[in-house]
Write a protein that holds these residues in place. Structure first.
Motif, PDB file in Angstrom:
ATOM      1  N   ALA A 118      -9.565 -55.070 -26.682  1.00 29.74           N
ATOM      2  CA  ALA A 118      -9.338 -54.834 -25.253  1.00 29.74           C
ATOM      3  C   ALA A 118      -8.540 -55.956 -24.612  1.00 29.74           C
ATOM      4  O   ALA A 118      -7.870 -55.753 -23.600  1.00 29.74           O
ATOM      5  CB  ALA A 118     -10.671 -54.657 -24.543  1.00 29.74           C
ATOM      6  N   ALA A 119      -8.615 -57.147 -25.186  1.00 26.24           N
ATOM      7  CA  ALA A 119      -7.840 -58.272 -24.664  1.00 26.24           C
ATOM      8  C   ALA A 119      -6.363 -58.152 -25.011  1.00 26.24           C
ATOM      9  O   ALA A 119      -5.515 -58.813 -24.390  1.00 26.24           O
ATOM     10  CB  ALA A 119      -8.395 -59.583 -25.212  1.00 26.24           C
ATOM     11  N   ARG A 120      -6.049 -57.310 -25.986  1.00 24.75           N
ATOM     12  CA  ARG A 120      -4.665 -57.147 -26.433  1.00 24.75           C
ATOM     13  C   ARG A 120      -3.964 -55.951 -25.798  1.00 24.75           C
ATOM     14  O   ARG A 120      -2.818 -56.058 -25.345  1.00 24.75           O
ATOM     15  CB  ARG A 120      -4.644 -56.974 -27.959  1.00 24.75           C
ATOM     16  N   VAL A 121      -4.624 -54.797 -25.823  1.00 20.08           N
ATOM     17  CA  VAL A 121      -4.009 -53.560 -25.338  1.00 20.08           C
ATOM     18  C   VAL A 121      -5.058 -52.721 -24.602  1.00 20.08           C
ATOM     19  O   VAL A 121      -6.260 -52.903 -24.815  1.00 20.08           O
ATOM     20  CB  VAL A 121      -3.419 -52.726 -26.508  1.00 20.08           C
ATOM     21  N   PRO A 122      -4.631 -51.787 -23.747  1.00 20.97           N
ATOM     22  CA  PRO A 122      -5.601 -50.885 -23.108  1.00 20.97           C
ATOM     23  C   PRO A 122      -6.300 -50.013 -24.159  1.00 20.97           C
ATOM     24  O   PRO A 122      -5.673 -49.537 -25.104  1.00 20.97           O
ATOM     25  CB  PRO A 122      -4.739 -50.028 -22.175  1.00 20.97           C
ATOM     26  N   LEU A 123      -7.598 -49.806 -23.958  1.00 21.44           N
ATOM     27  CA  LEU A 123      -8.395 -48.945 -24.831  1.00 21.44           C
ATOM     28  C   LEU A 123      -8.853 -47.719 -24.063  1.00 21.44           C
ATOM     29  O   LEU A 123      -9.196 -47.801 -22.883  1.00 21.44           O
ATOM     30  CB  LEU A 123      -9.632 -49.686 -25.350  1.00 21.44           C
ATOM     31  N   ALA A 124      -8.896 -46.592 -24.759  1.00 22.76           N
ATOM     32  CA  ALA A 124      -9.467 -45.371 -24.191  1.00 22.76           C
ATOM     33  C   ALA A 124     -10.370 -44.743 -25.242  1.00 22.76           C
ATOM     34  O   ALA A 124     -10.030 -44.712 -26.427  1.00 22.76           O
ATOM     35  CB  ALA A 124      -8.377 -44.393 -23.774  1.00 22.76           C
ATOM     36  N   ALA A 125     -11.517 -44.261 -24.836  1.00 22.61           N
ATOM     37  CA  ALA A 125     -12.422 -43.555 -25.749  1.00 22.61           C
ATOM     38  C   ALA A 125     -12.057 -42.075 -25.748  1.00 22.61           C
ATOM     39  O   ALA A 125     -11.917 -41.461 -24.693  1.00 22.61           O
ATOM     40  CB  ALA A 125     -13.866 -43.732 -25.307  1.00 22.61           C
ATOM     41  N   VAL A 126     -11.890 -41.513 -26.935  1.00 23.32           N
ATOM     42  CA  VAL A 126     -11.600 -40.082 -27.094  1.00 23.32           C
ATOM     43  C   VAL A 126     -12.604 -39.536 -28.096  1.00 23.32           C
ATOM     44  O   VAL A 126     -12.542 -39.858 -29.287  1.00 23.32           O
ATOM     45  CB  VAL A 126     -10.152 -39.843 -27.574  1.00 23.32           C
ATOM     46  N   SER A 127     -13.531 -38.727 -27.625  1.00 26.56           N
ATOM     47  CA  SER A 127     -14.676 -38.342 -28.450  1.00 26.56           C
ATOM     48  C   SER A 127     -15.061 -36.892 -28.225  1.00 26.56           C
ATOM     49  O   SER A 127     -14.956 -36.366 -27.114  1.00 26.56           O
ATOM     50  CB  SER A 127     -15.873 -39.243 -28.114  1.00 26.56           C
ATOM     51  N   ASN A 128     -15.532 -36.251 -29.293  1.00 27.84           N
ATOM     52  CA  ASN A 128     -16.131 -34.918 -29.179  1.00 27.84           C
ATOM     53  C   ASN A 128     -17.606 -34.998 -28.827  1.00 27.84           C
ATOM     54  O   ASN A 128     -18.217 -33.983 -28.507  1.00 27.84           O
ATOM     55  CB  ASN A 128     -15.986 -34.148 -30.495  1.00 27.84           C
ATOM     56  N   GLY A 129     -18.194 -36.173 -28.911  1.00 27.60           N
ATOM     57  CA  GLY A 129     -19.606 -36.348 -28.614  1.00 27.60           C
ATOM     58  C   GLY A 129     -19.847 -36.502 -27.124  1.00 27.60           C
ATOM     59  O   GLY A 129     -18.934 -36.421 -26.299  1.00 27.60           O
ATOM     60  N   ASN A 130     -21.112 -36.736 -26.774  1.00 26.36           N
ATOM     61  CA  ASN A 130     -21.466 -36.821 -25.360  1.00 26.36           C
ATOM     62  C   ASN A 130     -22.094 -38.156 -24.997  1.00 26.36           C
ATOM     63  O   ASN A 130     -22.912 -38.255 -24.084  1.00 26.36           O
ATOM     64  CB  ASN A 130     -22.401 -35.660 -24.959  1.00 26.36           C
ATOM     65  N   ALA A 131     -21.701 -39.205 -25.705  1.00 18.81           N
ATOM     66  CA  ALA A 131     -22.149 -40.546 -25.330  1.00 18.81           C
ATOM     67  C   ALA A 131     -21.533 -40.945 -23.993  1.00 18.81           C
ATOM     68  O   ALA A 131     -20.438 -40.499 -23.635  1.00 18.81           O
ATOM     69  CB  ALA A 131     -21.757 -41.556 -26.404  1.00 18.81           C
ATOM     70  N   ASP A 132     -22.232 -41.789 -23.251  1.00 20.99           N
ATOM     71  CA  ASP A 132     -21.782 -42.264 -21.944  1.00 20.99           C
ATOM     72  C   ASP A 132     -21.615 -43.776 -22.027  1.00 20.99           C
ATOM     73  O   ASP A 132     -22.592 -44.521 -22.089  1.00 20.99           O
ATOM     74  CB  ASP A 132     -22.815 -41.883 -20.879  1.00 20.99           C
ATOM     75  N   LEU A 133     -20.369 -44.243 -22.012  1.00 24.83           N
ATOM     76  CA  LEU A 133     -20.108 -45.663 -22.177  1.00 24.83           C
ATOM     77  C   LEU A 133     -20.681 -46.501 -21.045  1.00 24.83           C
ATOM     78  O   LEU A 133     -21.038 -47.662 -21.245  1.00 24.83           O
ATOM     79  CB  LEU A 133     -18.604 -45.910 -22.304  1.00 24.83           C
ATOM     80  N   ALA A 134     -20.756 -45.932 -19.847  1.00 27.29           N
ATOM     81  CA  ALA A 134     -21.346 -46.673 -18.726  1.00 27.29           C
ATOM     82  C   ALA A 134     -22.831 -46.885 -18.970  1.00 27.29           C
ATOM     83  O   ALA A 134     -23.360 -47.989 -18.754  1.00 27.29           O
ATOM     84  CB  ALA A 134     -21.111 -45.926 -17.418  1.00 27.29           C
ATOM     85  N   ARG A 135     -23.546 -45.855 -19.416  1.00 26.53           N
ATOM     86  CA  ARG A 135     -24.973 -46.011 -19.728  1.00 26.53           C
ATOM     87  C   ARG A 135     -25.182 -46.996 -20.875  1.00 26.53           C
ATOM     88  O   ARG A 135     -26.142 -47.771 -20.880  1.00 26.53           O
ATOM     89  CB  ARG A 135     -25.586 -44.659 -20.111  1.00 26.53           C
ATOM     90  N   ILE A 136     -24.298 -46.955 -21.834  1.00 29.28           N
ATOM     91  CA  ILE A 136     -24.428 -47.828 -22.997  1.00 29.28           C
ATOM     92  C   ILE A 136     -24.108 -49.272 -22.630  1.00 29.28           C
ATOM     93  O   ILE A 136     -24.648 -50.212 -23.216  1.00 29.28           O
ATOM     94  CB  ILE A 136     -23.519 -47.315 -24.133  1.00 29.28           C
ATOM     95  N   GLY A 137     -23.230 -49.451 -21.646  1.00 30.99           N
ATOM     96  CA  GLY A 137     -22.952 -50.790 -21.146  1.00 30.99           C
ATOM     97  C   GLY A 137     -21.662 -51.413 -21.640  1.00 30.99           C
ATOM     98  O   GLY A 137     -21.493 -52.633 -21.537  1.00 30.99           O
TER      99      GLY A 137
END
Length: 238
Positions: A118-137
């Motif tokens: 993330a310090a090098r380039v922008p990251l985006a999550a692309v997933s078929n699952g239903n995880a929530d990155l905000a909840r995960i932290g």
């Protein structure tokens, strides 16, 4: 191999954390909740029977294959209706499931590597699952999260990759998609025109003769090392 990368899209399950222990805990936690709040459902649909019911509901609704949360809710409603419990409890049961679903244990290398990427380039999550990155932290490491439910189509469909690239403001050939799944992640990204990285933590043999990933690593840390060595900063268009 070195090539210009201006952004990275990342799969989540079995890329940042193993899903198998989550799946096992989900079933036990949900069953314990049903024993307390919907005992008739728990009695009629113990873990294995609930799994079979869920598979049947999924097969009945192929149009919802991209929306695992909705399929889970439909399964809970069906189980409660068949058991004589009030399906009004389905939402609370789902919340119990979803809370456990977002309790993940990262691979040991994943969090430090994620920060480095993330310090090098922008990251985006692309997933078929239903995880929530905000909840995960860990949402602060990502520009955004694009799930198949929100997009309306799941990987390996090219449109979900293209939607992520458009939101990043980066051409597909300058985006690297990273994931564990041969077909959903690597083949899907390749056909969508992205660069691909197979995160092959188990040391499996690549199965396709005519197509190979651009990169292959056994850890996310190794990818971060590669990016550190090859990255030449380029401004991303606003």
């Amino acid at each position: 191999m070195s090539f210009p990368i201006r952004a990275i899209t990342l799969d989540l399950d079995d890329t940042l954390w193993p899903f198998a222990p989550i799946g096992a805990r989900i079933e036990q936690t949900l069953h314990a909740w049903l024993l307390q709040h919907c005992p008739r459902t728990a009695q009629r649909f113990p873990v294995e029977a609930m799994r079979e019911l869920r598979a049947a509901v999924y097969a009945e609704h192929p149009q919802l294959a991209h929306d695992l949360s909705q399929l889970r809710k439909l399964s809970l409603v069906r189980a409660m209706e068949l058991s004589g419990d009030d399906p009004v409890h389905a939402q609370a049961a789902f919340e119990t499931f979803y809370s456990e679903r977002n309790r993940v244990e990262f691979y040991p290398d994943a969090l430090p590597a994620l920060a480095r990427l993330a310090a090098r380039v922008p990251l985006a999550a692309v997933s078929n699952g239903n995880a929530d990155l905000a909840r995960i932290g860990v949402s602060h490491h990502f520009a955004f999260q694009l799930g198949s439910r929100e997009h309306g189509t799941a990987k390996p469909d090219a449109s979900i990759f293209h939607a992520a690239c458009a939101q990043l403001g980066v051409a597909p050939h300058q985006v690297l998609h990273v994931g564990d799944h041969v077909d959903l992640d690597v083949v899907g990204a390749h056909h969508a025109g992205l660069r691909s990285c197979w995160l092959n933590r188990d040391g499996a043999t690549w199965p396709h003769a005519q197509l190979r990933p651009d990169l292959e690593f056994t850890t996310l840390a190794a990818l971060a090392d590669w990016l550190d060595a090859s990255h030449h900063p380029e401004p991303v268009a606003a």
